[in-house]
Design a protein around this motif. Sequence first.
Motif, PDB file in Angstrom:
ATOM      1  N   ALA A 165       0.829  -1.214   0.000  1.00  0.00           N
ATOM      2  CA  ALA A 165       0.000   0.000   0.000  1.00  0.00           C
ATOM      3  C   ALA A 165       0.862   1.263   0.000  1.00  0.00           C
ATOM      4  N   GLN A 166       0.528   2.225  -0.873  1.00  0.00           N
ATOM      5  CA  GLN A 166       1.278   3.481  -0.997  1.00  0.00           C
ATOM      6  C   GLN A 166       0.577   4.619  -0.273  1.00  0.00           C
ATOM      7  N   ASP A 167      -0.778   4.565  -0.244  1.00  0.00           N
ATOM      8  CA  ASP A 167      -1.514   5.723   0.294  1.00  0.00           C
ATOM      9  C   ASP A 167      -1.796   5.587   1.788  1.00  0.00           C
ATOM     10  N   GLU A 168      -1.840   6.728   2.465  1.00  0.00           N
ATOM     11  CA  GLU A 168      -2.008   6.786   3.933  1.00  0.00           C
ATOM     12  C   GLU A 168      -3.312   6.126   4.380  1.00  0.00           C
ATOM     13  N   LEU A 169      -4.395   6.377   3.623  1.00  0.00           N
ATOM     14  CA  LEU A 169      -5.724   5.869   3.999  1.00  0.00           C
ATOM     15  C   LEU A 169      -5.716   4.332   4.058  1.00  0.00           C
ATOM     16  N   SER A 170      -5.126   3.702   3.043  1.00  0.00           N
ATOM     17  CA  SER A 170      -5.068   2.226   3.026  1.00  0.00           C
ATOM     18  C   SER A 170      -4.218   1.707   4.181  1.00  0.00           C
ATOM     19  N   GLN A 171      -3.091   2.365   4.414  1.00  0.00           N
ATOM     20  CA  GLN A 171      -2.203   1.905   5.494  1.00  0.00           C
ATOM     21  C   GLN A 171      -2.910   1.998   6.849  1.00  0.00           C
ATOM     22  N   GLU A 172      -3.664   3.062   7.077  1.00  0.00           N
ATOM     23  CA  GLU A 172      -4.394   3.196   8.353  1.00  0.00           C
ATOM     24  C   GLU A 172      -5.468   2.113   8.464  1.00  0.00           C
ATOM     25  N   ARG A 173      -6.114   1.803   7.329  1.00  0.00           N
ATOM     26  CA  ARG A 173      -7.175   0.771   7.342  1.00  0.00           C
ATOM     27  C   ARG A 173      -6.570  -0.596   7.687  1.00  0.00           C
ATOM     28  N   PHE A 174      -5.393  -0.904   7.082  1.00  0.00           N
ATOM     29  CA  PHE A 174      -4.760  -2.202   7.363  1.00  0.00           C
ATOM     30  C   PHE A 174      -4.336  -2.298   8.836  1.00  0.00           C
ATOM     31  N   LYS A 175      -3.885  -1.163   9.412  1.00  0.00           N
ATOM     32  CA  LYS A 175      -3.472  -1.189  10.827  1.00  0.00           C
ATOM     33  C   LYS A 175      -4.651  -1.595  11.722  1.00  0.00           C
ATOM     34  N   VAL A 176      -5.828  -1.045  11.429  1.00  0.00           N
ATOM     35  CA  VAL A 176      -7.023  -1.357  12.237  1.00  0.00           C
ATOM     36  C   VAL A 176      -7.419  -2.828  12.045  1.00  0.00           C
TER      37      VAL A 176
END
Length: 137
Positions: free
Chosen positions: A32-43
């Motif tokens: 994932a490159q974008d911040e939104l996707s990375q935050e979603r994966f963390k959750v």
Amino acid sequence: MLWLKALHIVSMVTWFAGLFYLPRLFVYHALAQDELSQERFKVMERKLFWGIMTPGAVLTTVFGLWLWLGFGFSGGWLHAKLALVAALVAYHVWCGKLMFDLRAGRNTRSHVWLRWFNEFPLVVLFGAVFLVVFKPA
Ligand code: HEM
């Protein structure tokens, strides 16, 4: 004993749901490159690890130990199975470390490495189930 064995198998399936899916999330997270996707994966990773995978591991072990120590099971198959379970617990803890590394942005593992890492639980599943069903020794 059958109640215990049924609960043991249900817990094992729950544990493996996490063991199969969490490393797959790591693969997509690493890509994932974008911040939104990375935050979603963390959750998603946090909820899967603490809400499903770890309770599954604890209950599989509690019911397994109860079966083993409460009903006098023994044999080479059980020792071999316990060795596989020990490797699985180490893998579980390693998943926890990878989750924290990805969350802190210090992951060094490529998505290719994570794809191979994702295959290990399947090997343990085959080994443990064949050992406990066939009890070869
Ligand atoms: C500390 C961990 C564990 C211990 C002490 C343990 C111990 C046991 C024992 C004593 C039995 C009863 C065997 C019988 O009735 O013939 C059993 C059944 C079973 N275990 Fe585990 N186990 C553990 C973890 C696991 C894991 C990780 C898996 C899956 C990969 C697993 C899969 C099974 C299955 C499928 C059965 C039912 C076998 C049958 O009904 O023939 N166990 N376990």
